[in-house]
Design an enzyme around this catalytic site. Structure first.
Site: not given
Length: 357
Positions: A12-15, A180, A239, A255, A257-259
Site C-alpha cells: 500500500n502507500y503508507g510506507d 481499504y 500529500q 486508513r 498510518e500516514d492518513s
C-alpha cells in the site's frame, strides 16, 4: 548531517507516505536526506514537486554507496548487506535507527530506544536502536511539520473545494473517504442518502467500492447524486493537498498510518480503517488506540465512536449514523491539543541520534 532513509513499499502507500514526510521534514530542518526506496512510483503523485534537500535513490543492489551520518531502517525493511558492510567499515560508524510502526500499545514505551547490538553478519560490531512513534511522552511522538497548524488556521476549505470543482452546497456535510477494500459501505450510503452530504472519494479502493455500490464508473472531477447524497470523485492528491482534504471535511474516513496521523492533526472527527493482519494483531492495536483516544470523552460519545470504529473494521454490528455529533468535534480538538504537548517525531529523532550515540 546526511541521513540515509531506507523504505520498502509493501502493498500500500503508507510506507512510502510516512518515509517521504519524514525525509521532507528532516530536510526542511537543514539536513540532507537520501531516500532509498524500492518502488518510487507512488512519489510521483504524493510529492510531484519533490523537496529541497531530499534525493530519491533506487534500492541499492550492490556496494558503492558511502553511508551518511545516520541510517534509518524504516519498519524493519532490512538493509542491503553491501550497505551494512560499508556502515561497519565507516569511521565513525553511522548512527543506525530502526523506525517502527505507530502503535498505542503498552509495549511501545518499554521498547522505545532499546539497543540491538549486531553480533554477526555484514553489520557485526554495529548497534541498532529502536525508535517507536507514539502518543505519550515516553515514545517518539508523531510527524508534525513546523507551522502545520498555522497553515490550517488560515485555510479556507470551501474555497479549496470550489477550486477542485466540488464546492459543497449550503447545509451539506463534507465527508472524505479513504479506505481499504471490504469496508462496509452500503449501510453508510443509506445513512448519507438521508441527509445532505458531499462524499469525497479518493482514488483506488474507496472509489472502486463506491462505484460498485452505486453502479457507477468513478471519474475524477465529476459528481454523482443519490438522494441527498452527492459523491465527488477525487484525483490522486499530493500529500499536502490530501491534508487540505482532511481540513475541509467535517468527518474523515482514513486508513493505515500516514492518513491516520494526519486526521488527528486535522482536529476533525475521524474513523480509522486499520490495516488488517492475518493473526488479528490489528485488533489489539485498534483497541489500544481507542482506549487512549476516548479516555475522558463523555460516555455517550465514547460509546458512539467506539461502535462506529468497530463497525467500520468488521468488529461490530451497529452502523454509524453517518454524521459526527458536535461533541465529537470538540473532543477531536481536545485530543489534538493534548498531542501538541509532545515534541514532534523529527525533533525527537534528531535529539535521539545525538544523545544515544
Amino acid at each position: 548531517m546526511l541521513w540515509d532513509l531506507f523504505c520498502r513499499v509493501i502493498d500500500n502507500y503508507g510506507d512510502a507516505g510516512v518515509c517521504w514526510r519524514l525525509a521532507a521534514d528532516l530536510a526542511s530542518r537543514g539536513h540532507a536526506v537520501r531516500l532509498w526506496i524500492d518502488d518510487p512510483a507512488p512519489l510521483q503523485w504524493m510529492a510531484p514537486a519533490g523537496a529541497p534537500g531530499v534525493a530519491v535513490q533506487p534500492w541499492p543492489q550492490s556496494g558503492g554507496a558511502t553511508p551518511g551520518d545516520v541510517v534509518i531502517e524504516a519498519f524493519g525493511c532490512e538493509l542491503p548487506p553491501a550497505f551494512l558492510a560499508a556502515m561497519a567499515a565507516r569511521s565513525p560508524a553511522p548512527r543506525w535507527v530502526n523506525l517502527e510502526y505507530l502503535s498505542a500499545e503498552d509495549y511501545v514505551e518499554r521498547s522505545h530506544g532499546l539497543p540491538s547490538p549486531q553480533m554477526s553478519g555484514p553489520g557485526a560490531g554495529l548497534e541498532k536502536r529502536f525508535f517507536y512513534p507514539g502518543f505519550t511522552p515516553r515514545t517518539g511522538g508523531l510527524l508534525r511539520e513546523p507551522g502545520l497548524l498555522e497553515q490550517q488556521a488560515g485555510f479556507d476549505g470551501a474555497a479549496w473545494l470550489h477550486r477542485l470543482g466540488l464546492a459543497p452546497r449550503a447545509g451539506e456535510q463534507v465527508v472524505s473517504l479513504f479506505c481499504y477494500a471490504g469496508a462496509p459501505l452500503p449501510a453508510l450510503l443509506a445513512a448519507w442518502a438521508e441527509r445532505p452530504t458531499l462524499l469525497l472519494a479518493t482514488p483506488g479502493a474507496a472509489s472502486e467500492a463506491l462505484g460498485q455500490a452505486l453502479k457507477a464508473v468513478p471519474q475524477p472531477g465529476t459528481v454523482l447524486a443519490r438522494g441527498a447524497l452527492r459523491v465527488g470523485w477525487l484525483p490522486a492528491l499530493p500529500q499536502t493537498e490530501f491534508d487540505r482534504l482532511l481540513w475541509a471535511s467535517d468527518l474523515n474516513f482514513v486508513r493505515g498510518e500516514d492518513s491516520f496521523v494526519r486526521a488527528q492533526w486535522a482536529g476533525k472527527p475521524f474513523v480509522w480503517h486499520i490495516y488488517p493482519q492475518d493473526d488479528d494483531a490489528h485488533v489489539a492495536k485498534l483497541l489500544a488506540f481507542l482506549r487512549r483516544y476516548l479516555d475522558g470523552a463523555p460516555a455517550p460519545l465514547a460509546a458512539e465512536v467506539r461502535a462506529a470504529w468497530y463497525f467500520w473494521n468488521g468488529l461490530g454490528d451497529t452502523a454509524p449514523a453517518g454524521s459526527a455529533p458536535a461533541a465529537w468535534q470538540t473532543h477531536s480538538e481536545r485530543w489534538r491539543e493534548a498531542l501538541l504537548a509532545q515534541a514532534d517525531l523529527s525533533a525527537q529523532l534528531i535529539g535521539f541520534v545525538s544523545e544515544t550515540h
